[in-house]
Design a protein around this motif. Structure first.
Motif, PDB file in Angstrom:
ATOM      1  N   LEU A 113       0.871  -1.302   0.054  1.00 41.60           N
ATOM      2  CA  LEU A 113       0.063  -0.042   0.023  1.00 41.60           C
ATOM      3  C   LEU A 113       1.031   1.229  -0.012  1.00 41.60           C
ATOM      4  O   LEU A 113       0.345   2.311  -0.287  1.00 41.60           O
ATOM      5  N   ASP A 114       2.238   1.150   0.275  1.00 38.60           N
ATOM      6  CA  ASP A 114       3.034   2.270   0.320  1.00 38.60           C
ATOM      7  C   ASP A 114       3.163   2.830  -1.140  1.00 38.60           C
ATOM      8  O   ASP A 114       3.636   1.651  -2.174  1.00 38.60           O
ATOM      9  N   ASP A 115       3.208   3.832  -1.569  1.00 41.33           N
ATOM     10  CA  ASP A 115       3.364   4.134  -2.996  1.00 41.33           C
ATOM     11  C   ASP A 115       4.533   4.119  -3.475  1.00 41.33           C
ATOM     12  O   ASP A 115       4.731   3.949  -4.648  1.00 41.33           O
ATOM     13  N   ARG A 116       5.463   4.161  -2.513  1.00 37.36           N
ATOM     14  CA  ARG A 116       6.951   3.935  -2.900  1.00 37.36           C
ATOM     15  C   ARG A 116       7.135   2.338  -3.346  1.00 37.36           C
ATOM     16  O   ARG A 116       8.127   1.841  -3.910  1.00 37.36           O
ATOM     17  N   MET A 117       6.407   1.524  -2.956  1.00 33.01           N
ATOM     18  CA  MET A 117       6.625   0.072  -3.138  1.00 33.01           C
ATOM     19  C   MET A 117       5.751  -0.108  -4.588  1.00 33.01           C
ATOM     20  O   MET A 117       4.701  -0.086  -4.874  1.00 33.01           O
ATOM     21  N   GLY A 118       6.469  -1.041  -5.309  1.00 30.03           N
ATOM     22  CA  GLY A 118       5.893  -1.439  -6.444  1.00 30.03           C
ATOM     23  C   GLY A 118       5.010  -2.704  -6.173  1.00 30.03           C
ATOM     24  O   GLY A 118       5.241  -3.619  -5.631  1.00 30.03           O
ATOM     25  N   SER A 119       3.735  -2.291  -6.723  1.00 33.07           N
ATOM     26  CA  SER A 119       2.558  -3.360  -6.360  1.00 33.07           C
ATOM     27  C   SER A 119       2.516  -4.452  -7.446  1.00 33.07           C
ATOM     28  O   SER A 119       2.320  -4.190  -8.592  1.00 33.07           O
ATOM     29  N   PRO A 120       2.646  -5.811  -6.857  1.00 27.80           N
ATOM     30  CA  PRO A 120       2.761  -6.762  -8.008  1.00 27.80           C
ATOM     31  C   PRO A 120       1.297  -7.062  -8.939  1.00 27.80           C
ATOM     32  O   PRO A 120       1.154  -7.180 -10.041  1.00 27.80           O
ATOM     33  N   ILE A 121       0.041  -6.706  -8.049  1.00 24.36           N
ATOM     34  CA  ILE A 121      -1.071  -6.845  -8.936  1.00 24.36           C
ATOM     35  C   ILE A 121      -1.498  -5.604  -9.882  1.00 24.36           C
ATOM     36  O   ILE A 121      -1.897  -6.051 -10.669  1.00 24.36           O
ATOM     37  N   VAL A 122      -0.930  -4.487  -9.277  1.00 24.14           N
ATOM     38  CA  VAL A 122      -0.926  -3.490 -10.511  1.00 24.14           C
ATOM     39  C   VAL A 122      -0.313  -3.746 -11.641  1.00 24.14           C
ATOM     40  O   VAL A 122      -0.820  -3.629 -12.871  1.00 24.14           O
ATOM     41  N   GLU A 123       1.043  -4.160 -11.415  1.00 24.36           N
ATOM     42  CA  GLU A 123       1.973  -4.455 -12.510  1.00 24.36           C
ATOM     43  C   GLU A 123       1.436  -5.878 -13.630  1.00 24.36           C
ATOM     44  O   GLU A 123       1.652  -5.677 -14.619  1.00 24.36           O
ATOM     45  N   ALA A 124       0.698  -6.792 -12.856  1.00 19.32           N
ATOM     46  CA  ALA A 124       0.391  -7.780 -13.332  1.00 19.32           C
ATOM     47  C   ALA A 124      -0.941  -7.606 -14.221  1.00 19.32           C
ATOM     48  O   ALA A 124      -1.011  -8.081 -15.275  1.00 19.32           O
ATOM     49  N   THR A 125      -1.430  -6.596 -13.769  1.00 19.80           N
ATOM     50  CA  THR A 125      -2.828  -6.322 -14.482  1.00 19.80           C
ATOM     51  C   THR A 125      -2.467  -5.345 -15.811  1.00 19.80           C
ATOM     52  O   THR A 125      -2.943  -5.588 -16.696  1.00 19.80           O
ATOM     53  N   LYS A 126      -1.418  -4.572 -15.638  1.00 22.33           N
ATOM     54  CA  LYS A 126      -1.082  -3.807 -16.752  1.00 22.33           C
ATOM     55  C   LYS A 126      -0.365  -4.825 -17.716  1.00 22.33           C
ATOM     56  O   LYS A 126      -0.579  -4.644 -19.067  1.00 22.33           O
ATOM     57  N   LYS A 127       0.130  -5.679 -17.405  1.00 20.46           N
ATOM     58  CA  LYS A 127       0.865  -6.706 -18.384  1.00 20.46           C
ATOM     59  C   LYS A 127      -0.210  -7.831 -18.819  1.00 20.46           C
ATOM     60  O   LYS A 127       0.361  -8.551 -19.513  1.00 20.46           O
ATOM     61  N   GLY A 128      -1.293  -7.826 -18.086  1.00 22.78           N
ATOM     62  CA  GLY A 128      -2.427  -8.964 -18.804  1.00 22.78           C
ATOM     63  C   GLY A 128      -1.971 -10.334 -18.019  1.00 22.78           C
ATOM     64  O   GLY A 128      -2.438 -11.101 -18.763  1.00 22.78           O
ATOM     65  N   ILE A 129      -1.454 -10.466 -16.977  1.00 21.61           N
ATOM     66  CA  ILE A 129      -0.890 -11.609 -16.559  1.00 21.61           C
ATOM     67  C   ILE A 129      -2.051 -12.218 -15.299  1.00 21.61           C
ATOM     68  O   ILE A 129      -2.169 -11.892 -14.131  1.00 21.61           O
ATOM     69  N   ILE A 130      -2.980 -12.830 -16.100  1.00 18.00           N
ATOM     70  CA  ILE A 130      -4.376 -13.126 -15.102  1.00 18.00           C
ATOM     71  C   ILE A 130      -4.001 -14.223 -14.315  1.00 18.00           C
ATOM     72  O   ILE A 130      -4.628 -14.283 -13.086  1.00 18.00           O
TER      73      ILE A 130
END
Length: 625
Positions: free
Chosen positions: A302-319
């Motif tokens: 939830l920290d904005d400085r931390m890369g979020s895996p679920i946001v990144e996976a959604t951007k890349k389409g990794i269902i």
């Protein structure tokens, strides 16, 4: 030391170092004399010495003789001293680094026997040899090096960016090795580098490592660069290849069958590539499951400085990763992209403030959108209450043109327009009615955004359809003309003798002739239907809504009627051969028939697949909730 007076050129030394298959004493003598003559001088522009090249090429025989034998010296010291093994090239790599990079286990063993402290040396990037071995995926070398460090966490980490060996294995897409590292050192999964990226986040940046990001996923069939029929064969091979992730050790006859199947698959480079991709997808998925399992809480993301895996996976389409994360952490579905809480202050902030549903809708990712519908309640929290920093709802985002990162890869402007209209309607059906009237910060509703965004693509799609339709109408007209003429020019003609009681009647008045006329009539009827349908397409107003169902159905009827007219012409031709008693050898007839049938079927499938796929997908949306 007479041998030292012999002049050995750099080319001679390089050839001797690269001859790793040779165990001749002449190669060793050449390198020994060069070392005694020149020492650790660079042999190339990157600062590599003769020891670096020996390590790169895996010339274990010469390395052993250099570091363990005394050569022509009268004392017991070796030709290459311990301090010489610490020599570095321009990248800061020692010979042990290069041996680890190229997977030269025998050279690694020799160097460590001579100087075990080499395992702690770092190059210019702060990488130790064990880190290099993990990044390059050499498991045998990694196993030997990791045994020498005795759980020293500092050696497992790159000093420049704080990434560890598990990061390195994932970045190099060596997922089998990454799984082994995770089993031995599970705590590494919790560490992040200086950019605050965890291993799970790095894995979420690898869409090509998952089936959902490959052409073997059903939703990506349209992105295949091969002929559709050939691509389906590749998909079939992919499905039959067993995954080696959970493959137990086979024994006896079954083991022979599995080994034989793998040998056959790997014999041809195309099937070998399919095999390798299947294994990569399976190992990446299993690694993702284990990394999610290792996560204790989702709060740190939830920290904005931390890369979020679920946001990144959604951007890349990794269902696959999105599904695993939501399965363990349902609250992760409410994640926002990085800096999402920062107020928009210009164009640079246009993409901020989106949750994963916004991201999926913007990228037109059907898979993740449908997954979110099944997994969570799309109510005020996700569907209505959240807008991005430009005031866009999910309907505004669905109305935008597709991007190159979109999971739905189209072929041509026509299909792009069809899928975009279908996507916009699909999202709108799942949205409350009042969203239609909401305006973004540009003062536009979702429908206005759609019209503006798709005005150019709609015109291009209209032109593409009309250009194609003009050519097909000409072909249909020719087919109809031929069929019409064939009605009055039957095989054998008419009886011409006035003395014949059946004067003026057909010469061949048989069942075969009746079938001939039936085929000609059906071909003429099909051509007429095709022409009429194409004429209706030509006069279509081409509104955006026409691309949803009306125009695809007309295209299907036109193409189907055209194909039927061709089929009936072929059947009528066969009847002519029967009437005229024209015969072919059976084998030759079967060969020609099979070739013609295969060509026709493959051409029909490849030409109509995109349209049939779209209509079948549309039917599923209409019938299923």
């Amino acid at each position: 030391m007479a041998s030292s007076t012999i002049s050995v050129t750099r080319s001679d030394a390089f050839r001797a170092a690269s001859d790793y298959k040779s165990r001749s004493r002449s190669s060793f003598a050449t390198i020994r004399d060069f070392w005694i003559q020149e020492g650790a001088i660079p042999l190339d522009t990157e600062g590599n010495t003769i020891l670096h090249f020996l390590a790169m090429y895996g010339n274990a025989f010469v390395v052993r003789k250099l570091v363990e034998d005394s050569g022509n010296n009268n004392n017991n010291s070796s030709i290459v001293k311990c301090e010489d093994l610490f020599g570095r090239n321009d990248k800061g790599n020692t010979p042990l680094h290069e041996a680890a990079r190229f997977g030269r286990k025998s050279v690694v063993e020799i160097l460590l026997r001579k100087q075990e402290s080499l395992v702690r040396e770092r190059n210019s990037l702060g990488e130790t040899p064990v880190y290099v071995a993990a990044a390059c995926g050499h498991e045998d070398v990694f196993d030997h090096l990791i045994a020498k460090i005795d759980g020293d966490w500092e050696i497992m980490t790159r000093s420049t960016d704080k990434s560890n060996i598990l990061h390195a294995a994932v970045m190099g897409e060596h997922y089998g090795l990454a799984m082994r590292i995770l089993e031995s050192y599970p705590q590494l999964a919790h560490n992040h580098d200086e950019k605050r990226r965890t291993v799970l986040y790095l894995l979420a940046q690898k869409p090509e490592s998952f089936r959902s990001g490959s052409c073997y996923s059903p939703h990506n069939y349209m992105s295949a660069s091969l002929i559709i029929s050939v691509h389906f064969l590749a998909v079939l091979i992919y499905w039959f290849i067993p995954s080696m992730v959970y493959q137990p050790k086979q024994k006896g006859f079954r083991a022979s069958i599995v080994a034989g199947f793998r040998t056959v698959i790997k014999a041809y480079w195309r099937t070998r590539r399919i095999y390798d991709e299947k294994q990569k997808h399976a190992f990446a998925l299993e690694l993702g499951k284990r990394l999610v399992k290792e996560e204790r809480e989702w709060n740190r993301y939830l920290d904005d400085r931390m890369g979020s895996p679920i946001v990144e996976a959604t951007k890349k389409g990794i269902i696959e990763l999105v599904n695993e994360i939501i399965g363990k952490f349902p609250e992760a579905a409410f994640s926002f992209d990085k800096n999402s809480r920062v107020a928009a202050s210009g164009a640079s902030q246009n993409d901020k403030g989106k949750n994963i549903l916004h991201i999926a809708v913007k990228q037109k990712d059907w898979n993740i959108y449908d997954l979110l519908k099944r997994k969570i309640e799309l109510r005020d929290g996700m569907l209505v209450g959240d807008v991005d920093n430009r005031g866009n709802t999910i309907l505004h985002l669905a109305a935008k043109l597709g991007t190159p990162s979109s999971r739905s890869v189209q072929r041509g402007h026509l299909y792009e327009m069809m899928w975009d209209v279908c996507w916009f309607k699909h999202v709108s059906y799942n949205s409350p009615p009042h969203l239609w009237n909401l305006r973004n910060k540009d003062g536009k509703t979702a429908k206005e955004v759609f019209v503006k965004e798709h005005s150019e693509i709609r015109e291009k799609a209209e032109k593409a359809v009309k250009d194609m339709n003009n050519g097909l109408m000409l072909i249909v007209a020719l087919i109809g003309t031929v069929n019409y003429a064939a009605l009055f020019t039957p095989p054998g003609g008419y009886r011409q003798s006035e003395d014949d009681p059946r004067y003026g009647l057909l010469v061949f008045l048989t069942d075969d002739m009746r079938m001939y006329y039936l085929h000609i009539f059906c071909g003429l009827l099909a051509a007429f239907v095709a022409f009429a349908t194409m004429f209706s397409i030509q006069s279509c107003p081409f509104r955006s809504n026409d691309f949803y169902l009306d125009l695809p159905l007309r295209l299907l009827v036109a193409m189907g009627s055209l194909m039927l007219s061709v089929v009936f012409i072929a059947l009528a031709s066969r009847q002519v051969y029967l009437l005229e008693r024209i015969g072919f050898p059976l084998g030759e007839y079967i060969t020609y028939a099979c070739l013609l049938a295969a060509t026709f079927i493959l051409g029909t499938i490849d030409g109509s697949f995109l349209l049939l796929y779209y209509l079948s997908f549309l039917l599923k949306l209409e019938l299923l909730p």
